[in-house]
Design an enzyme around this catalytic site. Structure first.
Site, PDB file in Angstrom:
ATOM      1  N   ILE A  75       0.887  -1.150  -0.093  1.00 15.32           N
ATOM      2  CA  ILE A  75      -0.010   0.123   0.047  1.00 15.32           C
ATOM      3  C   ILE A  75       0.784   1.372   0.046  1.00 15.32           C
ATOM      4  CG2 ILE A  75      -2.005  -1.073   1.021  1.00 15.32           C
ATOM      5  CD1 ILE A  75      -1.104   0.389   3.604  1.00 15.32           C
ATOM      6  N   GLU A 124       8.584  -3.569   9.858  1.00 18.35           N
ATOM      7  CA  GLU A 124       7.127  -3.120   9.846  1.00 18.35           C
ATOM      8  C   GLU A 124       5.955  -3.886  10.132  1.00 18.35           C
ATOM      9  OE1 GLU A 124       8.873  -3.250   5.439  1.00 18.35           O
ATOM     10  OE2 GLU A 124       9.098  -4.124   7.234  1.00 18.35           O
ATOM     11  N   VAL A 125       6.095  -5.153   9.682  1.00 15.88           N
ATOM     12  CA  VAL A 125       5.195  -6.065  10.227  1.00 15.88           C
ATOM     13  C   VAL A 125       5.833  -7.349  10.753  1.00 15.88           C
ATOM     14  CG1 VAL A 125       3.289  -7.424   9.100  1.00 15.88           C
ATOM     15  CG2 VAL A 125       3.561  -5.140   8.273  1.00 15.88           C
ATOM     16  N   HIS A 147       8.279 -10.989   4.876  1.00 15.40           N
ATOM     17  CA  HIS A 147       7.754 -10.406   3.744  1.00 15.40           C
ATOM     18  C   HIS A 147       9.070  -9.963   2.923  1.00 15.40           C
ATOM     19  CE1 HIS A 147       7.482  -7.144   6.414  1.00 15.40           C
ATOM     20  NE2 HIS A 147       7.693  -6.247   5.240  1.00 15.40           N
ATOM     21  N   HIS A 179      10.301  -7.772  -0.126  1.00 14.06           N
ATOM     22  CA  HIS A 179      10.002  -6.463  -1.116  1.00 14.06           C
ATOM     23  C   HIS A 179      10.691  -6.769  -2.169  1.00 14.06           C
ATOM     24  CE1 HIS A 179       8.475  -3.314   2.187  1.00 14.06           C
ATOM     25  NE2 HIS A 179       9.287  -4.377   2.831  1.00 14.06           N
TER      26      HIS A 179
END
Length: 139
Positions: A30, A88-89, A93, A95
């Site tokens: 996002i 961040e989370v 993940h 990128h």
């Protein structure tokens, strides 16, 4: 407590997917640095990338490799940066960022994007993946 990524994967929150299989998904972030910036995320909630089982880690990287080729074709970029940051989370993940300059890797330059823009970028990438024969992009 499930992560925001688990909620996106489960359909509880919106996401603009370009890939889905039983172990890994890929969706547009996002807050992209550049158009086409997306995340490759294991379905299983694993906080640290180095805690992933080897087969899952290899699968994530394989999916990232396939998608990076689609990003190169769609965006005409010189490279696709692979970044694993993880602050961040708390859900692993990767990128994938289409880049032409080192500034294109600077995560502090990320800005919130409109849903319509993310949907358009996802559609471009899905079309390229489907054209290359990847059924996992037929969502």
């Amino acid at each position: 407590m499930s992560s925001i990524f688990s909620k996106i994967i489960a359909g509880e929150l919106p996401g603009h997917f370009v890939w889905r299989d039983d172990r890994v998904v890929a969706f547009m972030t996002i807050a992209p640095i550049v158009p086409g910036h997306l995340l490759v995320v294991p379905v299983e909630e694993i906080d640290h990338w180095d805690d992933m089982p080897e087969k899952l880690a290899n699968h994530c990287l394989g999916v990232a490799r396939v998608i990076s080729r689609a990003q190169k074709a769609v965006y005409g970029c010189q490279r696709v940066a692979l970044q694993i940051i993880g602050l961040e989370v708390p859900h692993t993940h990767l990128h994938l960022v289409p880049i032409n300059t080192m500034e294109d890797t600077d995560i502090t330059r990320a800005k919130m994007a409109e849903a319509d823009a993310l949907a358009a970028e996802a559609e471009k990438l899905r079309a390229e993946l489907v054209d290359k024969g990847f059924k996992e992009a037929r969502l």
